[in-house]
Design an enzyme around this catalytic site. Structure first.
Site, short mmCIF file in Angstrom:
data_model
loop_
_atom_site.label_atom_id
_atom_site.label_comp_id
_atom_site.label_asym_id
_atom_site.label_seq_id
_atom_site.Cartn_x
_atom_site.Cartn_y
_atom_site.Cartn_z
N GLY A 1 0.85 -1.19 0.00
CA GLY A 1 0.00 0.00 0.00
C GLY A 1 0.88 1.23 0.00
O GLY A 1 0.59 2.24 0.64
N GLN B 1 -2.22 7.21 0.92
CA GLN B 1 -2.01 8.46 1.66
C GLN B 1 -0.83 8.36 2.62
O GLN B 1 0.02 9.24 2.66
CB GLN B 1 -3.29 8.84 2.43
CG GLN B 1 -3.25 10.27 2.95
CD GLN B 1 -4.22 10.55 4.09
OE1 GLN B 1 -4.87 9.63 4.62
NE2 GLN B 1 -4.35 11.79 4.47
N ASP C 1 2.28 -1.79 -4.32
CA ASP C 1 0.89 -1.31 -4.23
C ASP C 1 0.10 -1.98 -5.34
O ASP C 1 0.67 -2.50 -6.29
CB ASP C 1 0.86 0.22 -4.42
CG ASP C 1 -0.43 0.84 -3.90
OD1 ASP C 1 -0.38 1.56 -2.88
OD2 ASP C 1 -1.51 0.59 -4.48
N ILE C 2 -1.19 -1.95 -5.21
CA ILE C 2 -2.04 -2.57 -6.24
C ILE C 2 -2.04 -1.72 -7.52
O ILE C 2 -2.35 -2.19 -8.60
CB ILE C 2 -3.47 -2.81 -5.69
CG1 ILE C 2 -4.24 -3.78 -6.58
CG2 ILE C 2 -4.23 -1.50 -5.52
CD1 ILE C 2 -5.29 -4.57 -5.85
N TYR D 1 -15.29 -1.34 8.86
CA TYR D 1 -13.89 -0.96 8.97
C TYR D 1 -13.42 -1.13 10.43
O TYR D 1 -12.36 -1.73 10.70
CB TYR D 1 -13.74 0.49 8.52
CG TYR D 1 -12.37 1.07 8.60
CD1 TYR D 1 -11.35 0.63 7.76
CD2 TYR D 1 -12.08 2.11 9.49
CE1 TYR D 1 -10.09 1.20 7.81
CE2 TYR D 1 -10.83 2.68 9.53
CZ TYR D 1 -9.84 2.23 8.70
OH TYR D 1 -8.59 2.80 8.76
N1 SER Z 1 -9.24 8.00 8.39
C1 SER Z 1 -9.88 6.74 8.55
C2 SER Z 1 -11.26 6.75 8.00
O1 SER Z 1 -11.90 7.77 8.09
C3 SER Z 1 -9.92 6.38 10.00
O2 SER Z 1 -8.98 5.42 10.25
O3 SER Z 1 -11.71 5.76 7.51
#
Ligand code: SER
Length: 314
Positions: free
Chosen positions: A4, A8, A30-31, A139
């Site tokens: 990755g 960012q 990275d992909i 997530y």
């Molecule tokens: N910046 C991330 C998100 O908003 C939080 O880990 O998904």
């Protein structure tokens, strides 16, 4: 090895690690293909982290000793594709943990966790290191599961996997994608490009944030700290600063008095509402000397300058 590497965090971490260890000694994957100057700088490859065969191939061929696994589907995007996001975030981590168990040359791993491990039942102000973690986003669930697994591998197999619960990360070099805290990056782009911004969170949604330089410094410091000093085997709280859309807007307005904002909360508002407003990171300060340099003023100045230069404005 960075996985990755062109996202960012990766695009800035690769540069820093190459400064420290030498360009040739940092293998960026990275992909997607990197930018041209990243290609010229040092070794790189296109790698899908779910492609275990290629992953093993690169680890052996490049004699990898440390892995930074940064690839993930972020919070907003994960809500749109829950099962795929779970699959990508978890399988990729499990592949790497298992590889590290099998390949003795791999002696250290970094894997980012997030403030998303917290949920609506967590104390929202100055959220402690050890507290209720009942995330209600895909997530967050994947990050919490990942934290449990890294602690498990650290304890059962004697591995050395380190992690930070990053807050929202703010940077201008590479834009984030699909996160809830991304508004705090977008707002600078829109301020410079259009002079106005429609924010997808409401004006008083406080979230913890950190400027990328501080995040990179924290990551490198944690990875260089003597293992005996680390009391946490899962992931460290890191808070940085805490602000709302309204506060960052006011700060930008000092530099761009014409700048306008409107608020149109979308599905990400519920995610933001379930996360802490501020973080207690005293354990990270004590164990490995976490120290942030950027406050909201400094961050705003540097972001406005950086984004302006990108678009060729003064
Ligand atoms: N910046 C991330 C998100 O908003 C939080 O880990 O998904």
């Amino acid at each position: 090895m960075i996985i990755g590497a062109f996202g960012q965090i990766g695009s800035e971490l690769v540069v820093e690690l190459r400064n420290i260890y030498g360009n040739e000694n940092v293998f960026a994957t990275d992909i997607k293909e990197p930018y041209e100057d990243m290609k010229k700088q040092g070794p790189w490859a296109v790698l899908d982290v779910l492609d275990t065969k290629r992953l093993v191939h690169y680890v052996i061929r490049h004699k990898i000793t440390q892995i930074y696994h940064l690839a993930a589907v972020l919070s907003g995007n994960a809500e749109k594709i829950p099962i795929q996001a779970w699959h990508i975030n978890m399988e990729s981590l499990m592949n790497i943990l298992d590889l590290a168990k099998e390949v003795p040359e791999i002696n250290k791993i970094f894997w980012p966790s997030s403030i998303a491990v917290f949920g609506p039942t967590t104390p929202r102000q100055k959220t402690p290191q050890l507290t209720v973690t009942e995330p209600n986003t895909v997530y967050g669930i994947s990050k919490l599961a990942g934290e449990r697994w890294i602690e498990y591998y650290n304890q059962k197999y004697g591995l050395d996997i380190r992690s930070i619960r990053y807050p929202g990360l703010i940077s201008y070099k590479t834009e984030p994608g699909g996160g809830t805290t991304d508004y705090a990056v977008e707002i600078f782009y829109e301020a410079i490009k259009n002079g106005s911004y429609e924010c997808f969170l409401s004006e008083n949604s406080y979230l913890p944030m950190q400027f990328m330089d501080d995040a990179i410094k924290a990551t490198v410091t944690l990875m260089q700290t003597d293992k005996s000093k680390l009391s946490i085997q899962s992931s460290y709280n890191v808070g940085g600063i805490s602000f709302s859309p309204k506060e960052i807007y006011e700060e930008i307005k000092i530099h761009l008095p014409e700048f306008k904002i409107s608020y149109k909360p979308d599905f990400r508002q519920a995610i933001a509402d379930s996360w802490p407003a501020s973080i207690d990171d005293t354990v990270a300060q004590k164990d490995w000397g976490l120290k942030n340099v950027y406050d909201i003023k400094k961050l705003t100045e540097v972001m406005l300058r950086g984004v302006s230069e990108k678009f060729g404005k003064k």
